[in-house]
Scaffold this motif. Structure first.
Motif: not given
Length: 352
Positions: A48-51, A77-84, A88-90, A123-130
């Motif tokens: 479910l993780v963004h590539p 970010r994790m993928r929603h089942k609905d491709p549209y 989702i930023l989680c 601890e806080v870790r930021i993976i998604t830049p924004y």
């Protein structure tokens, strides 16, 4: 990303394999990501993780386990089942509990709740830049949880090399997050037990127990959490849980996540009947009536204690923990989520 994404959180548990397979998902995963729990259990959570973030999240999974971390917060970010609806930023919370990684997944957005959650995490870790603006910590804050002793088998163990192949659009993993490209299921870490409680009941009944290290699963399931809190600590722990429930509410007043709370109390390993409360003595001018009332109350309490004793004896026969049934002090991490409360316990190494 859909701006109408529900501000909920679901409880998730993954294993120690390279794929971080789902072991448990609570029902709100459907509201957040569109999947039913049965669709995810047994599948790799990394699917479910963004590539662009896959390598970093996999490395973080490895380092969180091998470094035996607790109350860690990450934004990815994790993928929603609905491709549209895309990704989702989680906000992901994670704690190592002996042989599984437990935590929650919630919709991430800036604001007071993000500040509160980050301020209570170790601890806080930021993976998604924004999402970097979400990393809000007070200056020079020490970790609120004492460090956990490192198991002997992990001492002086060099970290395998890791070749980073992540996209140039995302920051590189820090040295502490280095991990091999492939690894076998990782060994058990220090003894911790995760409990999931019913947040919508007064008694906070136990819905899930991750292992038998501190409490017998067959003994605790379905019973009030307070049955396993020493009487002298019950009022304090009830007050803590009331506060945690208050934290776990989103901006719309709905049950959600609310950061971490840390405490220490005496664990009643055998369990008890917490529904039996001490009776207050009646005024002396009603001596006859008070004698009758106290006699009746005593008979009721005797009946309850007898049933409780029988229940405890029956549970003891099913207890897989052997004869180690003495009460002891535990460190606890409390957190609230849309589908329940999570309590993570470990045997305390410090006196109260």
């Amino acid at each position: 990303m859909d701006t109408n994404t529900p501000c909920v959180s679901f409880i998730g548990i993954v294993d120690f394999t390279e794929q971080a397979r789902w072991v448990y998902c609570s029902e709100s995963v459907y509201d957040l990501l569109g999947f039913e729990p049965h669709e995810l259990i047994g599948t790799p959570s990394l699917n479910l993780v963004h590539p662009d973030e896959f390598d970093q999240v996999k490395a973080m999974h490895y380092s969180t386990i091998t470094q035996d971390r607790a109350a860690v917060l990450a934004y990815l970010r994790m993928r929603h089942k609905d491709p549209y609806k895309g990704y989702i930023l989680c906000a992901i919370s994670r704690t190592v509990c002996q042989n599984v990684l437990v935590g929650s997944v919630s919709f991430a957005s800036p604001g007071p709740k993000a500040m509160h959650n980050a301020s209570t995490a170790q601890e806080v870790r930021i993976i998604t830049p924004y999402a970097k603006d979400f990393e809000l910590r007070r200056w020079n804050d020490p970790n609120p949880m004492p460090p956990c002793p490192i198991p002997d088998r992990l001492r002086n163990t060099p970290s395998p090399a890791f070749s980073n192949s992540s996209s140039s659009h995302t920051p590189s993993p820090s040295p502490e997050d280095e991990a091999p490209p492939h690894f076998d299921p990782l060994p058990e870490q220090s003894r911790r037990t995760a409990l999931i409680l019913d947040r919508f009941s007064v008694n906070c009944n136990v819905l899930y127990c991750s292992n038998d290290s501190l409490l017998s699963t067959t003994r605790v399931m379905g019973r009030s959490f307070y049955d396993f809190v020493a009487p002298k600590d019950e009022d304090t722990v009830r007050a803590w849980i009331d506060v945690i429930k208050g934290w776990g509410v989103n901006e719309r007043g709905q049950p959600s996540d609310g950061g971490f709370g840390f405490g220490k109390f005496t664990l009643c390993v055998q369990g008890r009947d917490s529904s039996v409360r001490p009776t207050e003595p009646a005024p002396s001018r009603h001596r006859r009536d008070s004698y009758t009332a106290s006699r009746d109350a005593g008979a009721r309490d005797h009946g309850r204690s007898r049933r409780s004793s029988q229940s405890t004896s029956h549970a003891r026969g099913r207890d897989r923990r052997g004869s180690d049934n003495r009460d002891f002090v535990v460190d606890a991490i409390f957190s609230a989520h849309s589908d329940g409360l999570m309590v993570i316990l470990r045997k305390s190494t410090t006196s109260r």
